[in-house]
Scaffold this motif. Structure first.
Motif, PDB file in Angstrom:
ATOM      1  N   ALA A  12       4.462   8.585   7.825  1.00  0.00           N
ATOM      2  CA  ALA A  12       3.512   7.811   7.197  1.00  0.00           C
ATOM      3  C   ALA A  12       2.257   7.762   8.348  1.00  0.00           C
ATOM      4  CB  ALA A  12       4.089   6.394   6.949  1.00  0.00           C
ATOM      5  N   GLU A  13       2.846   7.444   9.636  1.00  0.00           N
ATOM      6  CA  GLU A  13       1.833   7.268  10.713  1.00  0.00           C
ATOM      7  C   GLU A  13       1.019   8.431  10.727  1.00  0.00           C
ATOM      8  OE1 GLU A  13       3.897   4.004  13.386  1.00  0.00           O
ATOM      9  OE2 GLU A  13       4.624   6.143  13.694  1.00  0.00           O
ATOM     10  N   PRO A  61      -4.142   0.945   8.942  1.00  0.00           N
ATOM     11  CA  PRO A  61      -2.827   0.168   8.152  1.00  0.00           C
ATOM     12  C   PRO A  61      -2.467   0.550   6.704  1.00  0.00           C
ATOM     13  CG  PRO A  61      -4.125  -1.112   9.545  1.00  0.00           C
ATOM     14  CD  PRO A  61      -4.957  -0.074   9.116  1.00  0.00           C
ATOM     15  N   MET A  62      -3.737   0.591   5.795  1.00  0.00           N
ATOM     16  CA  MET A  62      -3.591   0.761   4.305  1.00  0.00           C
ATOM     17  C   MET A  62      -2.847   2.050   3.978  1.00  0.00           C
ATOM     18  SD  MET A  62      -6.527   1.148   1.495  1.00  0.00           S
ATOM     19  CE  MET A  62      -6.512   3.101   2.255  1.00  0.00           C
ATOM     20  N   LYS A  64      -1.087   3.939   6.033  1.00  0.00           N
ATOM     21  CA  LYS A  64       0.343   3.965   6.357  1.00  0.00           C
ATOM     22  C   LYS A  64       1.306   3.239   5.251  1.00  0.00           C
ATOM     23  CE  LYS A  64       3.139   1.936  10.215  1.00  0.00           C
ATOM     24  NZ  LYS A  64       3.806   0.869   9.510  1.00  0.00           N
ATOM     25  N   GLU A  65       0.757   2.208   5.015  1.00  0.00           N
ATOM     26  CA  GLU A  65       1.669   1.572   3.892  1.00  0.00           C
ATOM     27  C   GLU A  65       1.628   2.311   2.777  1.00  0.00           C
ATOM     28  OE1 GLU A  65      -0.067  -2.422   3.762  1.00  0.00           O
ATOM     29  OE2 GLU A  65       0.506  -2.772   5.902  1.00  0.00           O
ATOM     30  N   MET A  66       0.631   2.862   2.332  1.00  0.00           N
ATOM     31  CA  MET A  66       0.657   3.677   1.163  1.00  0.00           C
ATOM     32  C   MET A  66       1.716   4.710   1.250  1.00  0.00           C
ATOM     33  SD  MET A  66      -3.256   3.926  -0.258  1.00  0.00           S
ATOM     34  CE  MET A  66      -3.981   2.781  -1.245  1.00  0.00           C
ATOM     35  N   GLU A  68       4.410   4.950   3.358  1.00  0.00           N
ATOM     36  CA  GLU A  68       5.766   4.246   3.316  1.00  0.00           C
ATOM     37  C   GLU A  68       6.121   3.767   1.822  1.00  0.00           C
ATOM     38  OE1 GLU A  68       5.459   2.127   7.907  1.00  0.00           O
ATOM     39  OE2 GLU A  68       4.676   1.054   6.064  1.00  0.00           O
ATOM     40  N   ALA A  69       5.065   3.144   1.075  1.00  0.00           N
ATOM     41  CA  ALA A  69       5.438   2.958  -0.272  1.00  0.00           C
ATOM     42  C   ALA A  69       5.961   4.192  -1.009  1.00  0.00           C
ATOM     43  CB  ALA A  69       4.418   2.230  -0.949  1.00  0.00           C
ATOM     44  N   GLU A  72       9.261   4.959  -0.103  1.00  0.00           N
ATOM     45  CA  GLU A  72      10.420   4.040  -0.437  1.00  0.00           C
ATOM     46  C   GLU A  72      10.742   4.254  -1.988  1.00  0.00           C
ATOM     47  OE1 GLU A  72      10.861  -0.708  -1.188  1.00  0.00           O
ATOM     48  OE2 GLU A  72       8.958   0.036   0.051  1.00  0.00           O
ATOM     49  N   LEU A  87      -2.308  -2.179  -2.503  1.00  0.00           N
ATOM     50  CA  LEU A  87      -2.458  -2.001  -1.329  1.00  0.00           C
ATOM     51  C   LEU A  87      -4.089  -1.453  -1.012  1.00  0.00           C
ATOM     52  CD1 LEU A  87       0.733   0.054  -0.153  1.00  0.00           C
ATOM     53  CD2 LEU A  87      -0.054  -2.228   0.642  1.00  0.00           C
ATOM     54  N   GLU A  90      -5.959  -4.622  -1.156  1.00  0.00           N
ATOM     55  CA  GLU A  90      -6.018  -5.222   0.221  1.00  0.00           C
ATOM     56  C   GLU A  90      -6.731  -4.385   1.424  1.00  0.00           C
ATOM     57  OE1 GLU A  90      -1.710  -5.318   0.991  1.00  0.00           O
ATOM     58  OE2 GLU A  90      -1.401  -7.023  -0.633  1.00  0.00           O
TER      59      GLU A  90
END
Length: 277
Positions: A12-13, A61-62, A64-66, A68-69, A72, A87, A90
């Motif tokens: 993700a990173e 960060p967005m 990365k979180e996308m 990760e989602a 998941e 996301l 945000e």
């Protein structure tokens, strides 16, 4: 003494790094017609290169979180689509807080957000999975139409949503092939990227241009971009003359091809994925 072990980046990173790198490389690329670059602010009076960099970094960060989602949920489906929508909203607020309310990368949030999530799912089918995600309806998305959507409806043009739903044809069929063709011709990386941008511009119904300059501006953009490529591309003297003429014409019309710029960033992101994962 044992050497310190550096932090090993997660998938993700790494994907977030590539998304931000693509945005910064697009902003830095010069000379782009009527767009923010190292020369100046193009047709924009509220943007500059430093702001574009800060905006891109605020979105890390967005992205990365996308990614990760996507990891998941593990599959294309409404739960992932709606998580990406949340996301993205945000991320847009973080962008606006960074830029003082200036819309620097709203279109890129949509395009690169989908592609980042799609790459986390399967780097071999990025545009296909991005299209499948784009076709799903986010029940929680606000319904006011953006300027781009309004213009797309008015002129019957293909907007950013439709471009994604079709699997980014402007990138897959125009940008990436031209990028690789120009590299093979030893044009140099910066000229190859400029040629990729121009190839996207030749057929794209850029809603940013339509909003600012109507059909006249769009015709000027498409014909001028094709003239650069016909003259041999941005690595040739004749091509550079045509590129300068296009820049002058679009500035006179106050027409900035922001949609094409977003798709160039998408092009650079996908290009970096090849063989990387």
């Amino acid at each position: 003494m044992r050497a310190l072990k550096l932090h090993e980046l997660t998938l993700a990173e790494r994907l977030a790094d590539r998304a931000v790198d693509a945005l910064i490389d697009e902003a830095d690329l010069s000379p782009k017609p009527a767009l923010v670059d190292r020369r100046g602010n193009g047709a924009h009076d509220d943007l500059h290169l430093g702001l574009m960099h800060a905006s891109a970094l605020s979105l890390w960060p967005m992205f990365k979180e996308m990614a990760e989602a996507a990891l998941e949920f593990g599959e294309v489906g409404l739960p992932l689509r709606e998580a990406l929508g949340r996301l993205g909203r945000e991320g847009e607020q973080a962008m606006l807080a960074t830029t003082g309310g200036v819309n620097t990368h709203r279109g890129a949030i949509w395009a690169l957000g989908l592609l980042t999530a799609a790459a986390a799912l399967d780097s071999r089918n990025v545009t296909l999975n991005a299209a499948r995600l784009a076709l799903l309806d986010d029940r929680f998305a606000p319904r006011p139409m953006s300027h781009g959507a309004q213009v797309a409806r008015r002129y019957g043009a293909r907007g950013a949503r439709e471009e994604a739903q079709l699997g980014f044809p402007s990138v897959v069929q125009r940008g990436l092939p031209q990028l690789r063709k120009s590299r093979l011709q030893n044009a140099g990386e910066q000229n190859a990227r400029l040629d990729a941008l121009l190839a996207i511009m030749t057929e794209l119904a850029d809603t940013c241009v339509l909003y600012r300059a109507g059909p006249e501006g769009l015709r000027t953009m498409q014909r001028g971009a094709q003239a650069v490529l016909n003259a041999g591309g941005s690595a040739t003297l004749a091509g550079r003359r045509q590129l300068h003429a296009l820049d002058t014409q679009l500035l006179a019309l106050n027409a900035s091809p922001g949609g094409a710029a977003d798709l160039l960033a998408a092009c650079l992101f996908i290009d970096r994925l090849d063989g990387a994962f």
